[in-house]
Design an enzyme around this catalytic site. Sequence first.
Site, PDB file in Angstrom:
ATOM      1  N   ASP A 128      -4.133 -12.752   4.413  1.00 29.77           N
ATOM      2  CA  ASP A 128      -5.427 -12.086   4.451  1.00 29.77           C
ATOM      3  C   ASP A 128      -5.727 -11.734   5.901  1.00 29.77           C
ATOM      4  OD1 ASP A 128      -8.535 -12.119   4.811  1.00 29.77           O
ATOM      5  OD2 ASP A 128      -8.232 -11.897   2.661  1.00 29.77           O
ATOM      6  N   LYS A 146       1.059  -5.186  -9.271  1.00 29.05           N
ATOM      7  CA  LYS A 146       0.987  -3.896  -8.577  1.00 29.05           C
ATOM      8  C   LYS A 146       1.898  -3.854  -7.346  1.00 29.05           C
ATOM      9  CE  LYS A 146      -3.115  -4.729  -5.652  1.00 29.05           C
ATOM     10  NZ  LYS A 146      -4.498  -4.257  -5.374  1.00 29.05           N
ATOM     11  N   GLY A 153       0.800  -1.215   0.000  1.00 26.27           N
ATOM     12  CA  GLY A 153       0.000   0.000   0.000  1.00 26.27           C
ATOM     13  C   GLY A 153       0.834   1.267   0.000  1.00 26.27           C
ATOM     14  N   LYS A 161     -11.965   2.464  11.612  1.00 21.36           N
ATOM     15  CA  LYS A 161     -10.709   2.849  12.233  1.00 21.36           C
ATOM     16  C   LYS A 161     -10.876   3.086  13.738  1.00 21.36           C
ATOM     17  CE  LYS A 161      -7.333   2.868   9.237  1.00 21.36           C
ATOM     18  NZ  LYS A 161      -6.173   1.974   9.455  1.00 21.36           N
ATOM     19  N   ARG A 165      -1.757  -9.432  -0.666  1.00 23.44           N
ATOM     20  CA  ARG A 165      -2.880 -10.325  -0.956  1.00 23.44           C
ATOM     21  C   ARG A 165      -2.554 -11.369  -2.001  1.00 23.44           C
ATOM     22  NH1 ARG A 165      -8.267  -6.450  -1.201  1.00 23.44           N
ATOM     23  NH2 ARG A 165      -8.193  -5.704   0.963  1.00 23.44           N
TER      24      ARG A 165
END
Length: 338
Positions: free
Chosen positions: A62, A42, A14, A179, A36
């Site tokens: 996961d 990516k 990320g 969150k 993942r």
Amino acid sequence: MAEKGKVCVTGAGGYVASWLVKLLLSKGYVVHGTIRNLGDKKYAHLKTLDKASENLKLFKADLLDYNSLRAAIEGCIGVFHVACPVPYEHMLSVALGTSMDLEEEVEKMEVEIIEPAVKGTQNVLQACLETTVKRVVFVSSDGAVLMNPNWPRDHVMDEACWSDKEYCSETKNWYCLAKTAAESKALEYAKETKLEVVTVCPSLVIGPMLQSTTNASSLVLIKVFTDGLDKLENIFRYLVDVRDVADALLLTYENPKADGRYICSSHTIRPRDLVEKLKKMYPHYNYPKKFSEVENEQKLSSEKLQKLGWSYRPLEQTLIDSVQSYQDAGVINNATLR
């Protein structure tokens, strides 16, 4: 104090996590990164980072699969729990103050956002407790701070301020709810088990991208540049450079004085002022046309984090580096940025 050694970063591919992995590798850490899909292109940028070939090992994991997380965390002395599902359209709407259809089904949000955030955090912490982990740094969000209608209007929002879960639910702020629930769960777990857990709450994260895909918070800034929005709410926005967030995460991991939660935000600015700043730097652009005034004078304080030793870049530098990154990635037309 958490010593240097082997650490795990969840959601390593990320936006924030990629910069954290880069920083950790540069400081001599051996990094286990969870992603993942090991074959997904990516995540290719991770393998190009300095020292990645010898000190970075990627694991398919996961958040809802305890065993996969346990395998990645096994043998680590520190864990940075960064992974969290992000609802792109919802996040963009909240950040830009634009309208969208928020009538998502509660059940869908439970499955796609809230359960992975809360249950995933519980799985990570359980794996940490049952292995050799000495300290956990959990990446929360200012969304776990700001959504509190009962906070006194004349008080700066600091680490004592928590978003109201019921208010988040009523206003359909699912990311903020996730969150808030996950962070509170993490700190409760730490209190119950004596596991060392520190939480960091970044504001809207901007800055250059390492990954090939555009993330939600970068899209917020890109839309301000390119979408020619009819109107934006001229409400305080809180910004922080992604590299400064990575620094904050490492600081709270390494500093033995770090304790509890830390707000991580560098700049408070209204969209009108941000656009004026951008126009001076990049005049030929399709900026928002109008701004609606909104009463919102509350400020977000990172004083606690700064007292720990954190510092941050000037906003102008972050904006310049962001634009260069967007150009390099081809998400912004170079010709319009003369």
